[in-house]
Scaffold this motif. Sequence first.
Motif, PDB file in Angstrom:
ATOM      1  N   ILE A  42       0.875  -1.168   0.000  1.00 41.98           N
ATOM      2  CA  ILE A  42       0.000   0.000   0.000  1.00 41.98           C
ATOM      3  C   ILE A  42       0.911   1.215   0.000  1.00 41.98           C
ATOM      4  CG2 ILE A  42      -1.709   1.345   1.263  1.00 41.98           C
ATOM      5  CD1 ILE A  42      -2.863  -1.247   2.304  1.00 41.98           C
ATOM      6  N   LEU A  43       0.768   2.044  -1.021  1.00 39.44           N
ATOM      7  CA  LEU A  43       1.588   3.239  -1.179  1.00 39.44           C
ATOM      8  C   LEU A  43       0.728   4.476  -1.035  1.00 39.44           C
ATOM      9  CD1 LEU A  43       3.445   2.180  -4.439  1.00 39.44           C
ATOM     10  CD2 LEU A  43       4.268   1.921  -2.103  1.00 39.44           C
ATOM     11  N   GLU A  44       1.254   5.485  -0.401  1.00 35.78           N
ATOM     12  CA  GLU A  44       0.580   6.773  -0.363  1.00 35.78           C
ATOM     13  C   GLU A  44       1.281   7.666  -1.376  1.00 35.78           C
ATOM     14  OE1 GLU A  44      -0.530  10.365   2.724  1.00 35.78           O
ATOM     15  OE2 GLU A  44       0.134   8.439   3.502  1.00 35.78           O
ATOM     16  N   CYS A  45       0.604   7.957  -2.473  1.00 36.68           N
ATOM     17  CA  CYS A  45       1.201   8.710  -3.578  1.00 36.68           C
ATOM     18  C   CYS A  45       0.304   9.885  -3.958  1.00 36.68           C
ATOM     19  CB  CYS A  45       1.374   7.815  -4.797  1.00 36.68           C
ATOM     20  SG  CYS A  45       2.455   6.420  -4.499  1.00 36.68           S
ATOM     21  N   ALA A  46       0.903  10.866  -4.569  1.00 33.35           N
ATOM     22  CA  ALA A  46       0.152  12.036  -5.016  1.00 33.35           C
ATOM     23  C   ALA A  46      -0.784  11.695  -6.168  1.00 33.35           C
ATOM     24  CB  ALA A  46       1.101  13.146  -5.430  1.00 33.35           C
ATOM     25  N   ASN A  47      -0.387  10.722  -7.010  1.00 37.40           N
ATOM     26  CA  ASN A  47      -1.218  10.381  -8.165  1.00 37.40           C
ATOM     27  C   ASN A  47      -0.861   8.978  -8.681  1.00 37.40           C
ATOM     28  OD1 ASN A  47       1.161  10.718  -9.794  1.00 37.40           O
ATOM     29  ND2 ASN A  47       0.760  12.923  -9.764  1.00 37.40           N
ATOM     30  N   GLN A  48      -1.623   8.501  -9.643  1.00 34.32           N
ATOM     31  CA  GLN A  48      -1.434   7.173 -10.229  1.00 34.32           C
ATOM     32  C   GLN A  48      -0.072   7.057 -10.904  1.00 34.32           C
ATOM     33  OE1 GLN A  48      -3.678   4.610 -10.117  1.00 34.32           O
ATOM     34  NE2 GLN A  48      -2.757   3.204 -11.575  1.00 34.32           N
TER      35      GLN A  48
ATOM     36  N   ALA B  29       2.595   6.239  -8.397  1.00 39.35           N
ATOM     37  CA  ALA B  29       2.482   4.842  -7.969  1.00 39.35           C
ATOM     38  C   ALA B  29       3.083   3.908  -9.021  1.00 39.35           C
ATOM     39  CB  ALA B  29       1.023   4.490  -7.711  1.00 39.35           C
ATOM     40  N   GLU B  30       2.883   4.202 -10.295  1.00 38.80           N
ATOM     41  CA  GLU B  30       3.445   3.388 -11.374  1.00 38.80           C
ATOM     42  C   GLU B  30       4.968   3.494 -11.406  1.00 38.80           C
ATOM     43  OE1 GLU B  30       1.332   4.711 -14.824  1.00 38.80           O
ATOM     44  OE2 GLU B  30      -0.548   3.809 -14.118  1.00 38.80           O
ATOM     45  N   GLN B  31       5.505   4.680 -11.132  1.00 39.30           N
ATOM     46  CA  GLN B  31       6.962   4.844 -11.080  1.00 39.30           C
ATOM     47  C   GLN B  31       7.562   3.970  -9.992  1.00 39.30           C
ATOM     48  OE1 GLN B  31       7.418   9.013 -10.363  1.00 39.30           O
ATOM     49  NE2 GLN B  31       7.421   9.563 -12.542  1.00 39.30           N
ATOM     50  N   ILE B  32       6.936   3.964  -8.830  1.00 35.32           N
ATOM     51  CA  ILE B  32       7.438   3.152  -7.719  1.00 35.32           C
ATOM     52  C   ILE B  32       7.281   1.666  -8.042  1.00 35.32           C
ATOM     53  CG2 ILE B  32       7.069   2.547  -5.299  1.00 35.32           C
ATOM     54  CD1 ILE B  32       6.239   5.540  -4.908  1.00 35.32           C
ATOM     55  N   ALA B  33       6.140   1.266  -8.580  1.00 35.52           N
ATOM     56  CA  ALA B  33       5.894  -0.136  -8.924  1.00 35.52           C
ATOM     57  C   ALA B  33       6.889  -0.645  -9.959  1.00 35.52           C
ATOM     58  CB  ALA B  33       4.469  -0.307  -9.435  1.00 35.52           C
TER      59      ALA B  33
ATOM     60  N   GLU C 259       0.378  -5.184 -10.594  1.00 34.85           N
ATOM     61  CA  GLU C 259      -0.925  -4.547 -10.719  1.00 34.85           C
ATOM     62  C   GLU C 259      -0.977  -3.339  -9.797  1.00 34.85           C
ATOM     63  OE1 GLU C 259      -5.473  -5.956 -10.029  1.00 34.85           O
ATOM     64  OE2 GLU C 259      -4.082  -7.364 -10.968  1.00 34.85           O
ATOM     65  N   VAL C 260      -1.402  -2.195 -10.327  1.00 38.51           N
ATOM     66  CA  VAL C 260      -1.495  -0.953  -9.555  1.00 38.51           C
ATOM     67  C   VAL C 260      -2.962  -0.530  -9.556  1.00 38.51           C
ATOM     68  CG1 VAL C 260      -0.745   1.450  -9.386  1.00 38.51           C
ATOM     69  CG2 VAL C 260       0.833  -0.284 -10.270  1.00 38.51           C
ATOM     70  N   ARG C 261      -3.545  -0.460  -8.364  1.00 43.61           N
ATOM     71  CA  ARG C 261      -4.950  -0.066  -8.232  1.00 43.61           C
ATOM     72  C   ARG C 261      -5.084   1.013  -7.163  1.00 43.61           C
ATOM     73  NH1 ARG C 261      -8.919  -5.240  -7.880  1.00 43.61           N
ATOM     74  NH2 ARG C 261      -8.032  -6.478  -9.577  1.00 43.61           N
ATOM     75  N   PRO C 262      -5.968   1.987  -7.392  1.00 43.90           N
ATOM     76  CA  PRO C 262      -6.224   2.990  -6.349  1.00 43.90           C
ATOM     77  C   PRO C 262      -7.119   2.398  -5.263  1.00 43.90           C
ATOM     78  CG  PRO C 262      -7.577   3.439  -8.267  1.00 43.90           C
ATOM     79  CD  PRO C 262      -6.672   2.288  -8.633  1.00 43.90           C
ATOM     80  N   LEU C 263      -6.884   2.777  -4.020  1.00 49.21           N
ATOM     81  CA  LEU C 263      -7.753   2.385  -2.915  1.00 49.21           C
ATOM     82  C   LEU C 263      -8.740   3.483  -2.586  1.00 49.21           C
ATOM     83  CD1 LEU C 263      -5.265   0.680  -0.417  1.00 49.21           C
ATOM     84  CD2 LEU C 263      -6.854  -0.412  -1.986  1.00 49.21           C
ATOM     85  N   PHE C 264      -8.342   4.725  -2.817  1.00 43.62           N
ATOM     86  CA  PHE C 264      -9.177   5.869  -2.509  1.00 43.62           C
ATOM     87  C   PHE C 264      -9.170   6.824  -3.694  1.00 43.62           C
ATOM     88  CE2 PHE C 264      -7.457   4.370   1.501  1.00 43.62           C
ATOM     89  CZ  PHE C 264      -8.620   4.201   2.246  1.00 43.62           C
TER      90      PHE C 264
ATOM     91  N   ASP D 252      -9.501  10.832  -5.266  1.00 44.67           N
ATOM     92  CA  ASP D 252      -8.848  12.093  -4.883  1.00 44.67           C
ATOM     93  C   ASP D 252      -9.555  12.758  -3.705  1.00 44.67           C
ATOM     94  OD1 ASP D 252      -6.948  11.771  -6.827  1.00 44.67           O
ATOM     95  OD2 ASP D 252      -8.003  12.999  -8.301  1.00 44.67           O
ATOM     96  N   SER D 253     -10.845  12.509  -3.564  1.00 39.20           N
ATOM     97  CA  SER D 253     -11.600  13.115  -2.470  1.00 39.20           C
ATOM     98  C   SER D 253     -11.500  12.304  -1.184  1.00 39.20           C
ATOM     99  CB  SER D 253     -13.076  13.262  -2.852  1.00 39.20           C
ATOM    100  OG  SER D 253     -13.645  11.979  -3.058  1.00 39.20           O
TER     101      SER D 253
END
Length: 64
Positions: free
Chosen positions: A27-33, A36-40, A52-57, A59-60
């Motif tokens: 689980i990564l806390e990132c500013a944007n998708q 997250a892809e750069q880290i993955a 596989e990279v999926r958002p959990l939350f 922007d709101s």
Amino acid sequence: MSVRNGTTHVADGPMAQAQEQLAGWFILECANQARAEQIAARLPDAPFGFVEVRPLFSDSGENM
């Protein structure tokens, strides 16, 4: 997403099946998708399989 010969390839689905999941998850806390892809792309499995990279939350902050 996967990394081959130093190039990151991002696909929008299909998602991996349960039997294809061989490792754990992060689980990564990132500013944007894109971040997250750069880290993955730096994960050890990226050059050999798929990450596989999926958002959990959203922007709101709402659950996805």
